[in-house]
Design a protein around this motif. Sequence first.
Motif, PDB file in Angstrom:
ATOM      1  N   LEU A  19       0.812  -1.221   0.000  1.00  0.00           N
ATOM      2  CA  LEU A  19       0.000   0.000   0.000  1.00  0.00           C
ATOM      3  C   LEU A  19       0.846   1.274   0.000  1.00  0.00           C
ATOM      4  O   LEU A  19       0.390   2.327  -0.446  1.00  0.00           O
ATOM      5  CB  LEU A  19      -0.931   0.011   1.220  1.00  0.00           C
ATOM      6  CG  LEU A  19      -1.922  -1.156   1.297  1.00  0.00           C
ATOM      7  CD1 LEU A  19      -2.670  -1.119   2.618  1.00  0.00           C
ATOM      8  CD2 LEU A  19      -2.899  -1.096   0.136  1.00  0.00           C
ATOM      9  N   ILE A  20       2.066   1.179   0.522  1.00  0.00           N
ATOM     10  CA  ILE A  20       2.972   2.341   0.543  1.00  0.00           C
ATOM     11  C   ILE A  20       3.919   2.229  -0.641  1.00  0.00           C
ATOM     12  O   ILE A  20       4.624   1.232  -0.796  1.00  0.00           O
ATOM     13  CB  ILE A  20       3.758   2.409   1.860  1.00  0.00           C
ATOM     14  CG1 ILE A  20       2.805   2.569   3.047  1.00  0.00           C
ATOM     15  CG2 ILE A  20       4.752   3.574   1.830  1.00  0.00           C
ATOM     16  CD1 ILE A  20       3.488   2.501   4.396  1.00  0.00           C
ATOM     17  N   THR A  30       7.024   3.698  -3.181  1.00  0.00           N
ATOM     18  CA  THR A  30       8.230   4.533  -3.262  1.00  0.00           C
ATOM     19  C   THR A  30       8.170   5.322  -4.567  1.00  0.00           C
ATOM     20  O   THR A  30       7.970   4.749  -5.639  1.00  0.00           O
ATOM     21  CB  THR A  30       9.505   3.680  -3.240  1.00  0.00           C
ATOM     22  OG1 THR A  30       9.567   2.964  -2.013  1.00  0.00           O
ATOM     23  CG2 THR A  30      10.738   4.561  -3.376  1.00  0.00           C
ATOM     24  N   VAL A  31       8.312   6.635  -4.454  1.00  0.00           N
ATOM     25  CA  VAL A  31       8.359   7.502  -5.632  1.00  0.00           C
ATOM     26  C   VAL A  31       9.822   7.866  -5.841  1.00  0.00           C
ATOM     27  O   VAL A  31      10.403   8.592  -5.038  1.00  0.00           O
ATOM     28  CB  VAL A  31       7.496   8.758  -5.436  1.00  0.00           C
ATOM     29  CG1 VAL A  31       7.551   9.641  -6.686  1.00  0.00           C
ATOM     30  CG2 VAL A  31       6.064   8.376  -5.106  1.00  0.00           C
ATOM     31  N   SER A  32      10.421   7.354  -6.885  1.00  0.00           N
ATOM     32  CA  SER A  32      11.850   7.477  -7.117  1.00  0.00           C
ATOM     33  C   SER A  32      12.341   8.923  -7.020  1.00  0.00           C
ATOM     34  O   SER A  32      11.808   9.821  -7.666  1.00  0.00           O
ATOM     35  CB  SER A  32      12.219   6.918  -8.492  1.00  0.00           C
ATOM     36  OG  SER A  32      13.606   7.000  -8.724  1.00  0.00           O
ATOM     37  N   GLY A  33      13.327   9.113  -6.156  1.00  0.00           N
ATOM     38  CA  GLY A  33      13.947  10.427  -6.006  1.00  0.00           C
ATOM     39  C   GLY A  33      13.139  11.415  -5.201  1.00  0.00           C
ATOM     40  O   GLY A  33      13.598  12.544  -4.967  1.00  0.00           O
ATOM     41  N   ARG A  34      11.937  11.021  -4.741  1.00  0.00           N
ATOM     42  CA  ARG A  34      11.078  11.982  -4.042  1.00  0.00           C
ATOM     43  C   ARG A  34      10.660  11.512  -2.655  1.00  0.00           C
ATOM     44  O   ARG A  34      10.530  12.323  -1.740  1.00  0.00           O
ATOM     45  CB  ARG A  34       9.842  12.297  -4.877  1.00  0.00           C
ATOM     46  CG  ARG A  34      10.154  12.982  -6.203  1.00  0.00           C
ATOM     47  CD  ARG A  34       8.899  13.299  -6.954  1.00  0.00           C
ATOM     48  NE  ARG A  34       8.019  14.173  -6.205  1.00  0.00           N
ATOM     49  CZ  ARG A  34       6.719  14.366  -6.488  1.00  0.00           C
ATOM     50  NH1 ARG A  34       6.179  13.713  -7.493  1.00  0.00           N
ATOM     51  NH2 ARG A  34       6.000  15.179  -5.759  1.00  0.00           N
ATOM     52  N   GLY A  35      10.385  10.224  -2.485  1.00  0.00           N
ATOM     53  CA  GLY A  35       9.966   9.774  -1.169  1.00  0.00           C
ATOM     54  C   GLY A  35       8.935   8.663  -1.241  1.00  0.00           C
ATOM     55  O   GLY A  35       9.028   7.766  -2.074  1.00  0.00           O
ATOM     56  N   TYR A  36       7.913   8.767  -0.391  1.00  0.00           N
ATOM     57  CA  TYR A  36       6.903   7.711  -0.260  1.00  0.00           C
ATOM     58  C   TYR A  36       5.500   8.324  -0.289  1.00  0.00           C
ATOM     59  O   TYR A  36       5.311   9.497   0.037  1.00  0.00           O
ATOM     60  CB  TYR A  36       7.072   6.972   1.074  1.00  0.00           C
ATOM     61  CG  TYR A  36       8.465   6.455   1.335  1.00  0.00           C
ATOM     62  CD1 TYR A  36       8.896   5.257   0.808  1.00  0.00           C
ATOM     63  CD2 TYR A  36       9.344   7.176   2.126  1.00  0.00           C
ATOM     64  CE1 TYR A  36      10.173   4.757   1.049  1.00  0.00           C
ATOM     65  CE2 TYR A  36      10.625   6.700   2.387  1.00  0.00           C
ATOM     66  CZ  TYR A  36      11.029   5.508   1.849  1.00  0.00           C
ATOM     67  OH  TYR A  36      12.294   5.032   2.091  1.00  0.00           O
ATOM     68  N   LYS A  37       4.532   7.453  -0.644  1.00  0.00           N
ATOM     69  CA  LYS A  37       3.147   7.888  -0.535  1.00  0.00           C
ATOM     70  C   LYS A  37       2.267   6.672  -0.298  1.00  0.00           C
ATOM     71  O   LYS A  37       2.610   5.542  -0.669  1.00  0.00           O
ATOM     72  CB  LYS A  37       2.688   8.654  -1.778  1.00  0.00           C
ATOM     73  CG  LYS A  37       2.502   7.805  -3.024  1.00  0.00           C
ATOM     74  CD  LYS A  37       1.845   8.633  -4.129  1.00  0.00           C
ATOM     75  CE  LYS A  37       1.611   7.804  -5.389  1.00  0.00           C
ATOM     76  NZ  LYS A  37       0.888   8.576  -6.414  1.00  0.00           N
ATOM     77  N   LEU A  38       1.122   6.929   0.322  1.00  0.00           N
ATOM     78  CA  LEU A  38       0.120   5.909   0.554  1.00  0.00           C
ATOM     79  C   LEU A  38      -1.025   6.145  -0.421  1.00  0.00           C
ATOM     80  O   LEU A  38      -1.607   7.234  -0.461  1.00  0.00           O
ATOM     81  CB  LEU A  38      -0.397   5.991   1.996  1.00  0.00           C
ATOM     82  CG  LEU A  38      -1.538   5.016   2.349  1.00  0.00           C
ATOM     83  CD1 LEU A  38      -1.043   3.578   2.370  1.00  0.00           C
ATOM     84  CD2 LEU A  38      -2.129   5.387   3.709  1.00  0.00           C
ATOM     85  N   GLY A  39      -1.361   5.154  -1.205  1.00  0.00           N
ATOM     86  CA  GLY A  39      -2.466   5.295  -2.154  1.00  0.00           C
ATOM     87  C   GLY A  39      -2.043   5.974  -3.433  1.00  0.00           C
ATOM     88  O   GLY A  39      -0.889   6.324  -3.638  1.00  0.00           O
ATOM     89  N   ASP A  40      -3.028   6.191  -4.309  1.00  0.00           N
ATOM     90  CA  ASP A  40      -2.762   6.773  -5.630  1.00  0.00           C
ATOM     91  C   ASP A  40      -2.772   8.299  -5.579  1.00  0.00           C
ATOM     92  O   ASP A  40      -3.328   8.894  -4.685  1.00  0.00           O
ATOM     93  CB  ASP A  40      -3.810   6.279  -6.632  1.00  0.00           C
ATOM     94  CG  ASP A  40      -3.724   4.754  -6.794  1.00  0.00           C
ATOM     95  OD1 ASP A  40      -2.595   4.228  -6.773  1.00  0.00           O
ATOM     96  OD2 ASP A  40      -4.798   4.129  -6.922  1.00  0.00           O
TER      97      ASP A  40
END
Length: 224
Positions: free
Chosen positions: A211-212, A214-224
């Motif tokens: 569900l979490i 990884t956005v490359s070079g930016r960090g993390y997010k939960l969901g879309d």
Amino acid sequence: MRLLVVEDEPDLANALARGLRRDGHAVDTALTSGEADMKLRTAGYDLVCLDWNLPDGSGLSLCRALVSGELPTLERERPRILMLTARDGVEDRVAGLDSGADDYLVKPFAFAELAARVRALLRRDDQTDPVLETGPLRLDPARFEATRDGSRLELTAKEFSLLHYFMAHQGQVMSQEHLLEHVWDEMADPMTNVVRVTVSNLRKKLGEPPLIKTVSGRGYKLGD
């Protein structure tokens, strides 16, 4: 959420910090008005528990400076302010609230009431239901319960806080630095990989599919 406890009695300040950390908050402490001023300028806080009587000034003056913007903070929105004081007269309560405090709690108080008032003030920021739901996840801060598809998740206090923050900011990409600032406190070493390790552990406990993200070079997010 990251909190600052401003209290000139070290034992009480440390006891409040320990209790609030058990509730899943990141908590810093300040024993003087000057120390609080410095920390408010250099770290982002969601709420300040503020004693009225401080050895080098008045908590009331600090409250007014925060509300007026005279004391600049890192966050766009000023932190919520919960005034803690032995002053129990009606005129004192009026003065505290009129200075801009969001709530007022008279000493001595039960920690359970302080914790409940903190939760209520933090909910007021986004005016959302205290129980958060995101896809298959459900999180109840008051009961310290998190579930996925109805099955309870066994999380540490820090994992719970991290999940709470992700769910409160669903879909937003957050860097490791941002998460360290808002979910950890001043005791965290910024040179360690504590954020990456905690995110990794939380992912494993949340199960599949992940569900979490990884956005490359930016960090993390939960969901879309």
